[in-house]
Design a protein around this motif. Structure first.
Motif, PDB file in Angstrom:
ATOM      1  N   ASP B  70       1.073  -1.113  -0.129  1.00  0.00           N
ATOM      2  CA  ASP B  70      -0.085   0.269   0.085  1.00  0.00           C
ATOM      3  C   ASP B  70       0.658   0.877   0.270  1.00  0.00           C
ATOM      4  O   ASP B  70       0.129   2.374   0.171  1.00  0.00           O
ATOM      5  CB  ASP B  70      -0.859   0.038   1.160  1.00  0.00           C
ATOM      6  CG  ASP B  70      -1.310  -1.465   1.474  1.00  0.00           C
ATOM      7  OD1 ASP B  70      -2.249  -1.803   0.371  1.00  0.00           O
ATOM      8  OD2 ASP B  70      -2.416  -1.691   2.270  1.00  0.00           O
ATOM      9  N   ASP B  71       2.055   1.483  -0.939  1.00  0.00           N
ATOM     10  CA  ASP B  71       2.952   2.983  -0.771  1.00  0.00           C
ATOM     11  C   ASP B  71       3.498   3.077   0.594  1.00  0.00           C
ATOM     12  O   ASP B  71       3.005   4.102   0.954  1.00  0.00           O
ATOM     13  CB  ASP B  71       1.867   3.800  -1.111  1.00  0.00           C
ATOM     14  CG  ASP B  71       1.314   4.002  -2.732  1.00  0.00           C
ATOM     15  OD1 ASP B  71       2.383   3.543  -3.735  1.00  0.00           O
ATOM     16  OD2 ASP B  71       0.210   4.167  -3.256  1.00  0.00           O
ATOM     17  N   GLU B  73       2.233   2.043   3.759  1.00  0.00           N
ATOM     18  CA  GLU B  73       0.928   2.584   4.073  1.00  0.00           C
ATOM     19  C   GLU B  73       1.109   1.239   4.936  1.00  0.00           C
ATOM     20  O   GLU B  73       0.369   1.714   6.902  1.00  0.00           O
ATOM     21  CB  GLU B  73      -0.189   2.905   3.709  1.00  0.00           C
ATOM     22  CG  GLU B  73      -0.206   4.393   3.900  1.00  0.00           C
ATOM     23  CD  GLU B  73      -1.490   4.847   3.058  1.00  0.00           C
ATOM     24  OE1 GLU B  73      -2.003   4.180   3.352  1.00  0.00           O
ATOM     25  OE2 GLU B  73      -1.200   5.866   2.777  1.00  0.00           O
ATOM     26  N   THR B  74       1.474  -0.156   5.178  1.00  0.00           N
ATOM     27  CA  THR B  74       1.552  -1.497   5.582  1.00  0.00           C
ATOM     28  C   THR B  74       2.522  -2.068   5.661  1.00  0.00           C
ATOM     29  O   THR B  74       3.275  -2.276   4.230  1.00  0.00           O
ATOM     30  CB  THR B  74       0.179  -2.212   5.057  1.00  0.00           C
ATOM     31  OG1 THR B  74      -0.885  -1.141   4.660  1.00  0.00           O
ATOM     32  CG2 THR B  74       0.296  -3.583   5.506  1.00  0.00           C
ATOM     33  N   GLU B  90       0.034  -1.240  10.149  1.00  0.00           N
ATOM     34  CA  GLU B  90       0.042   0.598   9.799  1.00  0.00           C
ATOM     35  C   GLU B  90       1.030   0.685  10.144  1.00  0.00           C
ATOM     36  O   GLU B  90       2.080   1.077  11.555  1.00  0.00           O
ATOM     37  CB  GLU B  90      -1.350   1.003  10.847  1.00  0.00           C
ATOM     38  CG  GLU B  90      -2.696   0.892  10.436  1.00  0.00           C
ATOM     39  CD  GLU B  90      -3.380   1.390  10.525  1.00  0.00           C
ATOM     40  OE1 GLU B  90      -3.573   2.180  11.211  1.00  0.00           O
ATOM     41  OE2 GLU B  90      -4.877   1.200  11.565  1.00  0.00           O
TER      42      GLU B  90
END
Lengths: 412, 412
Positions: B70-71, B73-74, B90
């Motif tokens: 996710d770019d 993010e995760t 996260e």
């Protein structure tokens, strides 16, 4: 003369030397005596001090004269500078608050001795209990319950009415309910999609409630309204966490040091809820006083959040945590400090939420109903009642020290 | 990518190494990551953990694979033994709770820097204030007030209705009132035979309210309902006790050591009263965290009872006490950290009862009336609101550390 009567006094360079009728001797610093003057110029009627600007060695602390009056029940001091009046001190008060000649250490030692009750460690049949009718009938009945709860950490009240609201009625004998995060009273029964795992039929490991508050509840009440015979399991558990922590100190001193210094994170982080909650409190699991004695043990695994301490403490914390849990869950500790019992409708178990960790075995919710109603009291509220009643019932308790083994963070 | 996005991850013997998009690097112990798994088998929907039996070095902590999704993010980790599922973390959460590479020390340093506000020490005209209409109009108005109160220790609310009960209405924007020992709201005005010296026309030295509770009020509200022009004196005072205590540490390290280790006695001992009270709590005047920073300062001279500590600490305590009081009352400290103002009807002063000591000058009660109405909020309640609002208002605050300078005993 009573043991606490004063036989003689002598003023010296290092304060007032008091010999009591039973032979005990205590020294009181002049600055301490002056600070504790109860005359109406030094203290208001409601017990508030007007001045605490006492400097040791100052000329105002010279004692010009001191005497014993009233068959040893009163000591008077004539200070060089005190509105021209002599000051009276009650002998019993001086004895109660004496601090010299090892008085504090002696008191702590006797508290530690009474703390490990022989009857608790030698017999599983020990279960302090009182009767509901007696508690409701008189102050003596209330005191019997309150003082057992303070000393033993828990007390069962038998033969209560099987009616909702009874738990609050009993709690209100002590004071107002507190910690209404789940309501002033809460109902423990198996429900679908519970907002707390207590409201399921799962087992609960021993834990303290609401450890993420600065001042978690001091007393918890659980009143059994229904417990069908068809329900298998669901027995209640209690274990004395202070006693286990003292054993932990002897067996694993390095782990004990970690758990008593590294702050764990206690949390209730649940925003998606009618009353959103983001509560966090960081404190070591175990608190000790300046003598290294255990005075508090905070333990609530489901409500322990992200540890946030210097990185070199992280692995040691987890090792120490694992060691404590292993000891806490051991048969040996449960044999010595644990209790297992099945509540019956009408039973109301009251326990010290700081000292006695509580839990339950899993149960079968499809074969019958199990319904407990609970509420909390602040530690402050309970200890206030305990001290006030000890006064009205003329019981000699350690007014200042009684909270030390209760599980507050006083004395740290 | 956002600064908190993850650029890359690498699993090593000593845990997971995470490089963030802004270049920051952090290490997370495997046991810590596993303990903080939020999958539905490890944590209930309401955020309760099911298992904390993590032992460092155990085989279950082997990371078979880790990835960035996710770019950034995760982050996902495939543990050797975790119900066969990958675990997601996260990136923003990891960044928020990172503890390695001095993250905690950096955060504490920046908190200490923001703590001494340049504008406060350079100008007596600094008085954080908001308008009642703004507070009542929107969440943004509430947040403006609440966040100033958290950061600056106090905040004036102007142009409130001059009506009884207003104080409770404003407090209830945050939560339920607490500490109802003098009633849910209380009235401060000169009365004959007052049960508290606050209810007279005498001066009050700077003090904290209710220091004899385990958890004294976090926020105090004082709403001015009447203050006749004919009344001479009666100005309100506030001083930042944490700032004074930090200065005390630098100037008198030995005295500081005594006041931060020897437990003073705080008391409310007043049995002859409608609701009898015998409350005692022993705690050092000053609390520090493990870095030696001041995190709390308890000061309430009229409610300080008999010191009860080992005799060799008695004289040192009184000397240290005298030195702190002398500094606290000095013109230098008041110029730097003190505030003096005359309330006008409609003013509602709200302040951190832990950090800002409050008081007043004597006034002439025979030449007019002065009437304040007050109430309290728990520190827990206030900090919960602060954290919940910071989330809903998308403000990045230190969720775990924000209480450290608030004056709680967290982190000790």
């Amino acid at each position: 003369a009573a043991p606490a009567a004063v036989a003689s006094v002598e003023a010296g360079e290092d304060g007032l030397h008091v010999r009591f009728a039973d032979g005990a001797e205590h020294r009181f610093d002049a600055c301490w005596l002056r600070d504790n003057c109860k005359c109406e110029r030094c203290m208001s009627q409601s017990g508030q001090k007007h001045d605490r600007t006492i400097l040791p060695g100052s000329r105002a602390l010279d004692m010009l004269n001191c005497e014993v009056l009233d068959d040893g029940e009163t000591v008077t001091i004539a200070w060089r500078d005190h509105h021209g009046e002599e000051v009276e001190y009650e002998a019993s008060w001086l004895r109660r608050f004496a601090y010299s000649h090892g008085a504090i250490e002696d008191e702590q030692a006797s508290r530690a001795a009474s703390f490990y009750h022989a009857e608790r460690t030698s017999s599983k049949t020990f279960l302090p209990e009182v009767n509901f009718a007696d508690v409701m009938a008189s102050d003596a009945g209330v005191w019997d319950w309150v003082s057992r709860l303070e000393k033993d950490g828990f007390c069962m009240i038998r033969e209560t009415p099987v009616e909702e609201g009874t738990v609050k009625k009993v709690a209100n004998l002590v004071g107002s309910c507190s910690h209404a995060i789940y309501g002033e009273t809460f109902d423990v029964k198996a429900t679908p999609k519970p907002i707390n795992i207590a409201y399921s039929d799962k087992a609960l490991e021993p834990h303290m409630d609401l450890a993420y508050y600065e001042s978690p509840p001091g007393v918890q009440f659980l009143h059994c309204l229904r417990f069908d015979e068809g329900v298998k399991g669901g027995d209640s558990t209690l274990i004395d966490a202070h006693a286990v922590a003292e054993e932990f100190k002897l067996r694993h001193p390095e782990h004990f040091h970690i758990l008593s210094t590294v702050p764990a994170t206690f949390q209730k982080d649940h925003v998606d809820r009618e009353f959103p909650v983001r509560m966090f409190y960081q404190r070591p699991h175990i608190h000790t006083n300046y003598l290294g004695e255990v005075t508090a043990c905070f333990w609530a695994p489901p409500f322990e959040g992200p540890l946030r301490v210097r990185e070199d403490f992280v692995e040691p914390y987890y090792r120490a945590y694992h060691a404590f849990r292993t000891l806490l869950m051991s048969k040996e500790m449960w044999d010595k400090y644990g209790f297992l019992f099945r509540l019956r409708p009408g039973d109301l178990i009251t326990f010290n939420n700081r000292r006695m960790l509580h839990g339950r075995n899993a149960f079968t919710s499809e074969t019958g109903a199990r319904h407990l109603q609970g509420c909390y009291l602040d530690a402050d509220t309970f200890l206030n009642k305990f001290r006030v009643m000890s006064t009205t019932m003329s019981q000699d308790v350690d007014i200042l020290g009684c909270d030390e083994r209760f599980g507050t963070s006083s004395h740290r």
